[in-house]
Design a protein around this motif. Structure first.
Motif, short mmCIF file in Angstrom:
data_model
loop_
_atom_site.label_atom_id
_atom_site.label_comp_id
_atom_site.label_asym_id
_atom_site.label_seq_id
_atom_site.Cartn_x
_atom_site.Cartn_y
_atom_site.Cartn_z
N LEU A 1 4.60 10.69 2.63
CA LEU A 1 5.53 9.70 2.10
C LEU A 1 6.27 10.29 0.91
CD1 LEU A 1 3.16 6.58 2.15
CD2 LEU A 1 4.50 7.57 4.03
N LYS A 2 7.59 10.22 0.95
CA LYS A 2 8.42 10.73 -0.14
C LYS A 2 9.22 9.57 -0.74
CE LYS A 2 7.43 15.14 0.37
NZ LYS A 2 6.72 15.91 -0.69
N PRO A 3 9.21 9.44 -2.06
CA PRO A 3 9.98 8.36 -2.68
C PRO A 3 11.46 8.67 -2.71
CG PRO A 3 8.95 9.70 -4.37
CD PRO A 3 8.47 10.24 -3.05
N VAL A 4 12.26 7.63 -2.83
CA VAL A 4 13.70 7.78 -3.05
C VAL A 4 13.91 7.62 -4.55
CG1 VAL A 4 15.99 6.88 -2.56
CG2 VAL A 4 14.24 6.86 -0.77
N GLY A 5 13.98 8.74 -5.27
CA GLY A 5 14.09 8.69 -6.72
C GLY A 5 12.79 9.08 -7.39
N ASP A 6 12.70 8.82 -8.69
CA ASP A 6 11.56 9.21 -9.51
C ASP A 6 10.39 8.26 -9.25
OD1 ASP A 6 9.72 9.92 -11.42
OD2 ASP A 6 11.13 9.87 -13.10
N PRO A 7 9.22 8.78 -8.81
CA PRO A 7 8.08 7.89 -8.55
C PRO A 7 7.61 7.16 -9.80
CG PRO A 7 7.41 10.20 -8.44
CD PRO A 7 8.90 10.18 -8.48
N GLN B 1 12.80 1.56 -0.42
CA GLN B 1 12.99 2.53 0.64
C GLN B 1 12.11 3.74 0.38
OE1 GLN B 1 17.24 3.38 0.85
NE2 GLN B 1 17.46 1.91 2.53
N LEU B 2 11.74 4.44 1.45
CA LEU B 2 10.98 5.67 1.37
C LEU B 2 11.31 6.55 2.55
CD1 LEU B 2 7.26 5.25 2.45
CD2 LEU B 2 9.06 3.68 3.10
N CYS B 3 10.89 7.79 2.47
CA CYS B 3 11.10 8.74 3.56
C CYS B 3 9.77 9.09 4.22
CB CYS B 3 11.78 10.01 3.03
SG CYS B 3 13.36 9.72 2.24
N PHE B 4 9.73 9.01 5.55
CA PHE B 4 8.55 9.41 6.31
C PHE B 4 8.79 10.83 6.82
CE2 PHE B 4 8.62 4.80 6.53
CZ PHE B 4 7.29 4.46 6.31
N GLY C 1 0.81 -1.21 0.00
CA GLY C 1 0.00 0.00 0.00
C GLY C 1 0.85 1.26 0.00
N LEU C 2 1.87 1.30 0.85
CA LEU C 2 2.74 2.47 0.89
C LEU C 2 3.48 2.65 -0.44
CD1 LEU C 2 4.30 2.36 4.47
CD2 LEU C 2 2.19 3.45 3.69
N LEU C 3 3.85 1.54 -1.06
CA LEU C 3 4.54 1.62 -2.36
C LEU C 3 3.60 2.16 -3.43
CD1 LEU C 3 7.20 1.01 -3.82
CD2 LEU C 3 6.34 -1.30 -4.28
N LEU C 4 2.35 1.73 -3.41
CA LEU C 4 1.37 2.24 -4.38
C LEU C 4 1.10 3.73 -4.17
CD1 LEU C 4 -1.08 -0.78 -4.41
CD2 LEU C 4 0.07 0.16 -6.43
N ILE C 5 1.05 4.15 -2.91
CA ILE C 5 0.83 5.56 -2.62
C ILE C 5 2.02 6.41 -3.08
CG2 ILE C 5 0.56 7.23 -0.73
CD1 ILE C 5 -1.14 5.07 0.69
N LEU C 6 3.22 5.86 -2.93
CA LEU C 6 4.41 6.55 -3.43
C LEU C 6 4.33 6.72 -4.95
CD1 LEU C 6 7.36 4.84 -1.51
CD2 LEU C 6 6.60 7.21 -1.26
N LYS C 7 3.85 5.70 -5.61
CA LYS C 7 3.78 5.72 -7.08
C LYS C 7 2.67 6.62 -7.58
CE LYS C 7 3.80 2.53 -11.02
NZ LYS C 7 5.10 3.01 -11.53
N HIS C 8 1.66 6.88 -6.72
CA HIS C 8 0.51 7.69 -7.13
C HIS C 8 0.35 8.84 -6.14
CE1 HIS C 8 -0.87 4.65 -10.07
NE2 HIS C 8 -0.44 3.77 -9.18
N PRO C 9 1.15 9.91 -6.27
CA PRO C 9 1.09 11.03 -5.31
C PRO C 9 -0.27 11.71 -5.26
CG PRO C 9 2.44 11.58 -7.23
CD PRO C 9 2.17 10.11 -7.29
N GLU C 10 -1.05 11.64 -6.34
CA GLU C 10 -2.39 12.25 -6.32
C GLU C 10 -3.31 11.52 -5.35
OE1 GLU C 10 -2.66 8.89 -9.23
OE2 GLU C 10 -1.17 10.42 -8.69
N VAL C 11 -3.08 10.22 -5.17
CA VAL C 11 -3.87 9.45 -4.21
C VAL C 11 -3.52 9.88 -2.79
CG1 VAL C 11 -4.25 7.13 -3.27
CG2 VAL C 11 -4.16 7.47 -5.75
#
Length: 452
Positions: A420-426, A446-449, A271-281
């Motif tokens: 949630l902030k991605p490490v690199g290009d989402p 990995q991600l940043c909280f 879920g967190l990975l999907l949210i990282l990939k979809h910042p509009e969500v």
């Protein structure tokens, strides 16, 4: 005059003893040919009663025709050719595959009393020995499941006390995530500790700090924990009809830990990975959280009715990640006429979850992650009978209520406190994993909280 007798000459070729290796080879070849034809005859006899499917090879069945790196794709391709009900052979063992909502519902719900047995899977049987609540059979399963449901209710399942424990753990999770100070973090360990601690609080009435040496030991050696639960059942050892022995109790505990920890943890990570990939969500989630709950109040399960978008996201994460795509195998407990086929007693059944959760008629663009799949035109939450990540029928997950509560409260609490902030290009985030077998395991990331 005496002469030497004329030696007698043998007529025909000289006698030679049979080569023992040649005899052995001939005998082995004869046995193999005999078993080959017996296998062909036996499989042909079985196939006359069972649904159609690809022709199996002797002894190994259809194993070579399966892509074990992506079994769901293989099963879908076979369904296109043979229809929603077809037969595969794992070795000489026939397995009937149910592909699609209608046949799955007909089996597990409409005829659930017949399809409620657990199918045999050697790797699971070797581990569980038929004990516990997930892989047990017959009367043993009925007793253990009834006991498990009763005990979980007595411990607060479905009541405010369980919610309070989940809320407490969600706040502890936030504190652990704050310690990362917004630096890149692999969330696997932390997200595994949270649901494990919830189970600990239910079974042992206590939780553990995430760095507690005992807790870390317990996560690796769960079998030692369940010795603490042996005392209440020392009256049952003299009852020959009881299934409440120590081995069943320990394996039931293992089932609760395994099902209650890893599946919830994997769903959170996905879920967190999907949210990282979809910042509009993420933006829509946080807008709804800020509007309904605010920054300070602890989220409650009652908030779910006023938060249709978050509820839809949680459902869509479970639908899209398809955590147990093949479902656990079932079996029929008697001979049964199923549609136009006859399924003999004991036949293993695979009622696949993947084609139900990814049904394109129920979920438009089903291969795409989209919370709108669970929202109507007015933005209200929309239920779907096709939503069955916990399976359905009499063998559905007994911890479904707890898991759904945990997912809503953990997701909501995390996104109430962090961005949630991605490490690199989402756009480069990949959801692919190296295996798709009985379970889908999320890839490492990995991600940043960042405090919200």
């Amino acid at each position: 005059m005496v002469t030497d007798p004329v030696p007698l000459r043998a007529v025909g070729p000289p006698f030679r003893a049979m080569d023992p290796w040649g005899f052995t080879t001939t005998a082995l070849l004869a046995c193999v040919l005999f078993l080959f034809f017996v296998s062909l005859w036996n499989q042909g006899f079985k196939r006359r009663k069972l649904p159609p499917g690809p022709t199996p090879l002797p002894f190994i069945g259809n194993i070579l025709q399966l892509d074990f790196k992506n079994l769901t794709a293989t099963f879908s391709q076979l369904a296109e050719k043979y229809g929603p009900i077809y037969t595969l052979y794992f070795g000489t063992q026939p397995v009937v595959v149910l592909h699609g909502y209608n046949v799955t519902k007909e089996a597990l719900i409409d005829q659930g009393d017949v399809f409620m047995e657990r199918g045999d899977v050697p790797i699971f049987d070797d581990f569980s020995k038929g004990k516990g609540v997930i892989f047990s059979h017959g009367e043993r399963w009925k007793q253990i499941r009834r006991f498990s449901l009763m005990t979980l209710r007595n411990f607060g399942m479905g009541k405010r006390t369980i919610e309070e424990r989940v809320q407490e753990e969600a706040q502890c999770l936030v504190e652990e995530l704050r310690k990362t100070k917004g630096q890149p973090t692999d969330p696997t360990f932390i997200l595994g500790c949270a649901p494990c601690n919830v189970i600990c609080s239910i079974l042992f009435r206590d939780r553990f700090k995430y760095n507690d040496a005992k807790f870390l030991h317990l996560m690796g050696l769960l079998n030692e924990i369940f010795q603490l639960l042996s005392k209440p059942w020392s009256q049952e050892k003299d009852n020959p009809h009881s299934e409440f022995d120590l081995e069943n109790l320990k394996m039931t505990g293992v089932d609760l830990f395994g099902a209650g920890t890893e599946t919830t943890s994997s769903t959170l990570r996905y879920g967190l990975l999907l949210i990282l990939k979809h910042p509009e969500v993420q933006a829509k989630i946080q807008e709804e959280i800020d509007r309904v709950i605010g920054p300070n109040r602890v989220p409650s399960i009652k908030d779910r009715q006023d938060m249709p978008y978050v509820d839809a996201v949680v459902h869509e994460v479970q639908r899209f990640t398809n955590l147990v795509p093949l479902n656990l195998p079932h079996a029929v407990n008697r001979d049964i006429q199923f549609q136009q086929y006859v399924l003999p007693k004991g036949t293993t059944i695979y009622p696949l979850l993947s084609p139900v959760l990814r049904d394109s008629k129920e979920f438009a663009n089903s291969e795409k992650f989209d919370p709108q799949h669970f929202l109507d035109q007015n933005g209200k939450f929309k239920k779907s009978d096709y939503f069955m990540p916990f399976s359905t029928g009499k063998r559905s997950c007994l911890g479904e209520g707890l898991a759904r509560m945990e997912l809503f409260l953990f997701f909501t609490t995390i996104l109430q406190n962090f961005t949630l902030k991605p490490v690199g290009d989402p756009n480069e985030i990949s959801m692919k994993t190296s295996h798709t077998g009985f379970t889908n395991i999320p890839p490492s990331y990995q991600l940043c909280f960042v405090p919200h």
